[in-house]
Design an enzyme around this catalytic site. Structure first.
Site, PDB file in Angstrom:
ATOM      1  N   ASN A 103       1.740  -7.115  29.808  1.00 48.95           N
ATOM      2  CA  ASN A 103       0.419  -7.745  29.821  1.00 48.95           C
ATOM      3  C   ASN A 103       0.519  -9.151  29.251  1.00 48.95           C
ATOM      4  O   ASN A 103       1.425  -9.463  28.484  1.00 48.95           O
ATOM      5  CB  ASN A 103      -0.555  -6.936  28.961  1.00 48.95           C
ATOM      6  CG  ASN A 103      -1.101  -5.742  29.724  1.00 48.95           C
ATOM      7  OD1 ASN A 103      -1.209  -5.765  30.951  1.00 48.95           O
ATOM      8  ND2 ASN A 103      -1.446  -4.697  28.996  1.00 48.95           N
ATOM      9  N   LYS A 185      -5.259  -9.629  35.888  1.00 45.80           N
ATOM     10  CA  LYS A 185      -5.089  -8.662  34.789  1.00 45.80           C
ATOM     11  C   LYS A 185      -5.368  -9.335  33.446  1.00 45.80           C
ATOM     12  O   LYS A 185      -5.990  -8.735  32.560  1.00 45.80           O
ATOM     13  CB  LYS A 185      -3.646  -8.115  34.832  1.00 45.80           C
ATOM     14  CG  LYS A 185      -3.300  -7.084  33.769  1.00 45.80           C
ATOM     15  CD  LYS A 185      -3.539  -5.669  34.217  1.00 45.80           C
ATOM     16  CE  LYS A 185      -3.310  -4.616  33.144  1.00 45.80           C
ATOM     17  NZ  LYS A 185      -1.955  -4.073  33.105  1.00 45.80           N
ATOM     18  N   SER A 255      -8.104   0.507  23.169  1.00 44.08           N
ATOM     19  CA  SER A 255      -7.210  -0.510  23.736  1.00 44.08           C
ATOM     20  C   SER A 255      -5.946  -0.640  22.891  1.00 44.08           C
ATOM     21  O   SER A 255      -5.938  -0.293  21.706  1.00 44.08           O
ATOM     22  CB  SER A 255      -7.922  -1.863  23.804  1.00 44.08           C
ATOM     23  OG  SER A 255      -7.999  -2.423  22.499  1.00 44.08           O
ATOM     24  N   SER A 256      -4.894  -1.185  23.508  1.00 45.82           N
ATOM     25  CA  SER A 256      -3.628  -1.334  22.781  1.00 45.82           C
ATOM     26  C   SER A 256      -3.831  -2.253  21.573  1.00 45.82           C
ATOM     27  O   SER A 256      -3.191  -2.078  20.537  1.00 45.82           O
ATOM     28  CB  SER A 256      -2.549  -1.888  23.706  1.00 45.82           C
ATOM     29  OG  SER A 256      -2.972  -3.112  24.255  1.00 45.82           O
ATOM     30  N   GLU A 268      -0.816  -8.364  20.688  1.00 48.05           N
ATOM     31  CA  GLU A 268      -0.412  -9.299  21.754  1.00 48.05           C
ATOM     32  C   GLU A 268      -1.442 -10.427  21.931  1.00 48.05           C
ATOM     33  O   GLU A 268      -1.494 -11.051  22.986  1.00 48.05           O
ATOM     34  CB  GLU A 268      -0.216  -8.526  23.064  1.00 48.05           C
ATOM     35  CG  GLU A 268       0.955  -7.575  23.031  1.00 48.05           C
ATOM     36  CD  GLU A 268       1.265  -6.953  24.393  1.00 48.05           C
ATOM     37  OE1 GLU A 268       0.427  -6.180  24.906  1.00 48.05           O
ATOM     38  OE2 GLU A 268       2.338  -7.264  24.956  1.00 48.05           O
TER      39      GLU A 268
HETATM   40  P1  NAD Z   1       5.595  -0.064  23.025  1.00 46.37           P
HETATM   41  O1  NAD Z   1       5.321  -0.703  21.703  1.00 46.37           O
HETATM   42  O2  NAD Z   1       5.330   1.389  23.209  1.00 46.37           O
HETATM   43  O3  NAD Z   1       7.131  -0.305  23.411  1.00 46.37           O
HETATM   44  C1  NAD Z   1       7.839  -1.475  23.138  1.00 46.37           C
HETATM   45  C2  NAD Z   1       9.279  -1.065  22.797  1.00 46.37           C
HETATM   46  O4  NAD Z   1      10.067  -2.266  22.703  1.00 46.37           O
HETATM   47  C3  NAD Z   1       9.423  -0.336  21.452  1.00 46.37           C
HETATM   48  O5  NAD Z   1      10.085   0.914  21.646  1.00 46.37           O
HETATM   49  C4  NAD Z   1      10.264  -1.293  20.588  1.00 46.37           C
HETATM   50  O6  NAD Z   1      11.139  -0.616  19.704  1.00 46.37           O
HETATM   51  C5  NAD Z   1      11.038  -2.041  21.656  1.00 46.37           C
HETATM   52  N1  NAD Z   1      11.553  -3.350  21.250  1.00 46.37           N
HETATM   53  C6  NAD Z   1      10.972  -4.308  20.475  1.00 46.37           C
HETATM   54  N2  NAD Z   1      11.763  -5.386  20.383  1.00 46.37           N
HETATM   55  C7  NAD Z   1      12.864  -5.121  21.141  1.00 46.37           C
HETATM   56  C8  NAD Z   1      14.037  -5.868  21.459  1.00 46.37           C
HETATM   57  N3  NAD Z   1      14.231  -7.107  21.001  1.00 46.37           N
HETATM   58  N4  NAD Z   1      14.960  -5.286  22.264  1.00 46.37           N
HETATM   59  C9  NAD Z   1      14.783  -4.018  22.743  1.00 46.37           C
HETATM   60  N5  NAD Z   1      13.692  -3.279  22.472  1.00 46.37           N
HETATM   61  C10 NAD Z   1      12.752  -3.829  21.689  1.00 46.37           C
HETATM   62  O7  NAD Z   1       4.798  -0.944  24.103  1.00 46.37           O
HETATM   63  P2  NAD Z   1       4.199  -0.470  25.527  1.00 46.37           P
HETATM   64  O8  NAD Z   1       2.884   0.177  25.312  1.00 46.37           O
HETATM   65  O9  NAD Z   1       5.263   0.237  26.287  1.00 46.37           O
HETATM   66  O10 NAD Z   1       3.890  -1.902  26.185  1.00 46.37           O
HETATM   67  C11 NAD Z   1       4.911  -2.730  26.738  1.00 46.37           C
HETATM   68  C12 NAD Z   1       4.224  -3.822  27.561  1.00 46.37           C
HETATM   69  O11 NAD Z   1       3.526  -3.218  28.668  1.00 46.37           O
HETATM   70  C13 NAD Z   1       3.153  -4.610  26.788  1.00 46.37           C
HETATM   71  O12 NAD Z   1       3.125  -5.947  27.227  1.00 46.37           O
HETATM   72  C14 NAD Z   1       1.859  -3.912  27.179  1.00 46.37           C
HETATM   73  O13 NAD Z   1       0.713  -4.731  27.055  1.00 46.37           O
HETATM   74  C15 NAD Z   1       2.157  -3.579  28.628  1.00 46.37           C
HETATM   75  N6  NAD Z   1       1.369  -2.458  29.191  1.00 46.37           N
HETATM   76  C16 NAD Z   1       1.226  -1.298  28.479  1.00 46.37           C
HETATM   77  C17 NAD Z   1       0.519  -0.248  29.046  1.00 46.37           C
HETATM   78  C18 NAD Z   1       0.385   1.096  28.341  1.00 46.37           C
HETATM   79  O14 NAD Z   1      -0.339   1.960  28.835  1.00 46.37           O
HETATM   80  N7  NAD Z   1       1.078   1.345  27.244  1.00 46.37           N
HETATM   81  C19 NAD Z   1      -0.035  -0.383  30.328  1.00 46.37           C
HETATM   82  C20 NAD Z   1       0.149  -1.581  31.021  1.00 46.37           C
HETATM   83  C21 NAD Z   1       0.874  -2.621  30.445  1.00 46.37           C
END
Ligand code: NAD
Length: 308
Positions: A103, A185, A255-256, A268
């Site tokens: 996002n 988005k 929301s996240s 974010e």
């Molecule tokens: P999350 O926090 O669950 O996962 C992020 C992961 O990245 C964590 O496991 C963390 O340990 C890892 N991480 C952090 N720094 C790192 C690095 N340098 N190298 C490797 N790994 C690293 O986040 P999420 O909910 O999966 O969201 C990820 C993205 O997707 C965000 O931009 C979010 O806005 C977007 N998004 C999320 C959803 C949802 O439903 N969760 C839906 C659409 C979009």
């Protein structure tokens, strides 16, 4: 296809798990050791409405174990994009594409600066997932994923990646206008995320109050002016109605941004309302409402959790 996913949290694990179950060679790369160890020992457990599924992608904390991949997917939070993009550089072969479905605004540009714009594919996803614990996620809602080349147009690799994701149960459309997707988005997140973070309301509750409806509308109207100034045609008419409609359709979601604040994590905001303010400054469009929303979230990030 050999696929490396950097950031195997909720979304990285969902995509990686589904792709591994479809027979792709998937490597999950994350800095969270316990999560990686659990996936290696017991597999990755995905809770779905149809019951639990266990997938067995490879998982590691060391990029050096992976080697060049055909596709790298970056799924860290936007606060860690620059770090993940630097890691992606170590996974490049001659034809590696790097995909972001994160996002916010600016992730694709940050990744392009590290790996070269011609490798970058960006997009949006209406899939949803939640991290339950080490090695365990829950698949929330399903919806379409759209991907596009930064330079525009439909290429063979774009169609190949869309087909690969679709085969894995992640319905994906190859799209010729990635800027429209990302701004579409972004404007939804601009309207919902900060306001739910500040008020503590669930998405649907934003529509229940005249005051929150008004702030949502003001934030979205500013964002539309910035998109216009950037020359971006949005993928929908009536943006305020669209964003309110999504808030109602996802009524029960926290929301996240709200979840990050209550978990004491950085949000974010800089990639959402903050990015909009920066784009507004660059393009000469005033964004006072989004500036205030950004500052309030940044203030809340500094306060103890009990205060929000
Ligand atoms: P999350 O926090 O669950 O996962 C992020 C992961 O990245 C964590 O496991 C963390 O340990 C890892 N991480 C952090 N720094 C790192 C690095 N340098 N190298 C490797 N790994 C690293 O986040 P999420 O909910 O999966 O969201 C990820 C993205 O997707 C965000 O931009 C979010 O806005 C977007 N998004 C999320 C959803 C949802 O439903 N969760 C839906 C659409 C979009």
């Amino acid at each position: 296809m050999k696929i490396a996913i950097i950031g195997a949290g909720a979304m990285g694990s969902l995509f990686g798990g589904r792709l591994a179950l479809a027979g792709e060679e998937v490597w999950l790369l994350d800095v969270w050791e316990e999560h990686v160890r659990t996936i290696g020992d017991k597999g990755l457990s995905i809770a779905t409405t149809a019951g639990d599924i266990v997938a067995r992608p490879r998982a590691t904390t060391k990029a050096g174990e992976i080697g060049p991949a055909e596709l790298v997917i970056i799924f860290v939070k936007s606060t860690a994009t620059a770090q993940a993009a630097a890691t992606a550089r170590t996974l490049l072969g001659p034809d590696t594409a790097v995909l972001t479905l994160q996002n916010g605004y600016g992730n694709a540009e940050t990744i392009a600066a590290a790996v070269g714009a011609d490798r970058v594919i960006a997009g949006t996803t209406a899939q949803g997932a939640t991290l339950l614990g080490p090695g365990r996620i829950m698949h929330g809602g399903s919806g379409e994923t759209h991907i596009g080349e930064l330079g525009g147009g439909i290429t063979a690799r774009l169609e190949k990646i869309a087909a690969c994701l679709t085969r894995a149960g992640i319905a994906t459309v190859a799209d010729g206008n990635v800027a429209s997707l990302i701004w579409g988005k972004l404007i939804v997140n601009v309207g919902i995320n900060a306001l739910t973070g500040i008020t503590g309301l669930k998405n649907g509750e934003l529509a229940d109050h005249e005051e929150t409806r008004q702030v949502l509308a003001l934030a979205v109207e500013e964002a539309v002016k910035v998109a216009d100034a950037a020359g971006v045609a949005l993928p929908y008419a009536n943006p305020v109605e669209k964003v309110l409609g999504i808030a109602v359709a996802t009524a029960q979601n926290r929301s996240s941004m709200l979840q990050d604040l209550s978990g004491g994590r950085k949000t974010e905001i800089e990639a959402i309302n903050g990015a909009l303010v920066r784009e507004g400054e660059r393009l000469g469009v005033a964004t006072p409402v989004n500036q205030v929303l950004t500052l309030l979230i940044k203030a809340l990030e500094k306060l103890p959790r009990t205060n929000h």
